[in-house]
Design an enzyme around this catalytic site. Structure first.
Site: not given
Length: 384
Positions: A120, A242, A128, A122
């Protein structure tokens, strides 16, 4: 990590993926259903626990192995988006979580009793610009009270735990935009219906993404990961992982597109000859192969730095950009070479084409990566 070990793990992944052919993914795509069977198979094989240390029930392997796993999943025509967050969120918990948190949650994540799939970060108004998030977590005795909203929180409906980034100090009360942010490990089993609401967002791909609303959600104070106010730094650990792992998926997609296109144009005959004999068909496929091989080298550099504990922000961003561009080029070549059949569901090209397009935008857009490179690598004036 020894190449022989990685090759063995990749072979295990290939054998597992053979049980989930194209028609499995076509059905899930039509119904917008979560691939529970696939995720369970990965869990039972221990693949989703590859980064969890052995003392907590995992394999204790480096990011290079997770990279190989996700690349092979995508190269086999499957999709790791249903579970990849369990790998890249590990960095935040492993490197910055307390010993109590690791003992409490990691063994259960390793066995599949708990799923850590939701990230959690964005928000609708921040996008961004992570430092501009407004979701607040206010300390109240032995609890934090959370109010705000997240968007594009994929897999929230299928996760038991969430890594949540929230403000613990208002933005107008900090000197730097990145200050005053904190990270929490939220038990979603207790939160849903008690201050947390999840709403699915229907998109062009089956990504199980959602928006999440927090309305006076109360969580224990010991849900805080690390120190209060240091969350932006912590979350970068997960973000770099990521980007590297998403890049690995893109390499896998590119491999699938290139192999699929090459096989098709070898066998497809028009005007009495294979269409793969035509340079106009060959060249886009060959160029995407070169792009893929170059991008893979950058992925390897990025995960090597990550595994060594070195700074890898630039490499993580660049490998994600280059790999996503390579997979998109390969997807375009594959779809074009198939002609009308590329749009037919049964060939899987259109599904993979839609899926790989996402990574031009997520988890960070190409434009933001270029801005990062310009500022941090080329020392150009900040553009945003």
């Amino acid at each position: 990590m020894d190449k022989e070990v990685i090759d063995q793990i990749s072979q295990t992944v290939r054998q597992l993926c053979e049980k989930f052919p194209g028609n499995y993914w076509q059905e899930k795509d039509r119904e917008r259903a979560y691939p529970t069977e696939f995720v369970n198979a990965l869990t039972e094989a221990g693949l989703l626990a590859s980064l969890i240390p052995e003392e907590y029930g995992g394999a204790g392997l480096p990011l290079s192995v997770a990279s190989a796993i996700l690349e092979e999943i995508h190269a086999a025509g499957c999709n790791g988006a249903a579970c990849h967050a369990q790998m890249y969120t590990m960095g935040t918990l492993l490197r910055h979580g307390s010993e109590e948190q690791r003992k409490e949650y990691l063994p259960k994540i390793a066995t599949g009793e708990l799923r850590l799939q939701a990230f959690g970060v964005t928000e609708p108004t921040a996008g961004t610009d992570t430092s501009s998030i407004s979701t607040m977590a206010v300390r109240d005795g032995d609890e934090y009270v959370i109010n705000g909203q997240k968007v594009w929180t994929s897999r929230a409906e299928y996760s038991d735990l969430m890594i949540l980034l929230a403000r613990t100090t208002a933005k107008d009360k900090v000197k730097k935009r990145s200050e005053g942010l904190s990270v929490f490990l939220v038990d979603m089993r207790k939160a849903v219906g008690n201050g947390m609401e999840i709403r699915p967002i229907r998109t062009m791909i089956n990504h199980a993404t959602t928006e999440v609303f927090f309305d006076n959600l109360r969580i224990p104070a010991d849900s805080l990961i690390g120190e209060e106010g240091k969350g932006f730094k912590y979350i970068l650990t997960g973000m770099n992982a990521e980007r590297i792992l998403i890049a690995s998926e893109c390499i896998g997609d590119a491999r699938w597109f290139i192999e699929t296109a090459s096989n098709y144009v070898r066998d497809r005959n028009v005007f009495g000859r294979p269409i793969g004999q035509n340079q106009g068909v060959q060249f886009p496929i060959a160029r995407s192969y070169a792009q893929m091989q170059a991008a893979k080298l950058m992925v390897e550099k990025a995960y090597s730095l990550y595994d060594e504990g070195q700074a890898c922000g630039a490499e993580a961003n660049m490998c994600k950009m280059l790999a996503s561009e390579a997979s998109w080029a390969a997807g375009e070549a594959c779809l074009q070479s198939h002609g009308g059949f590329g749009f037919a569901e049964e060939y899987d090209v259109e599904r993979k084409f839609r899926e790989t397009r996402l990574y031009q935008i997520a988890p960070i857009s190409t434009n933001l990566i270029l801005s990062f490179i310009a500022e941090h690598e080329l020392e150009l004036p900040r553009s945003y």
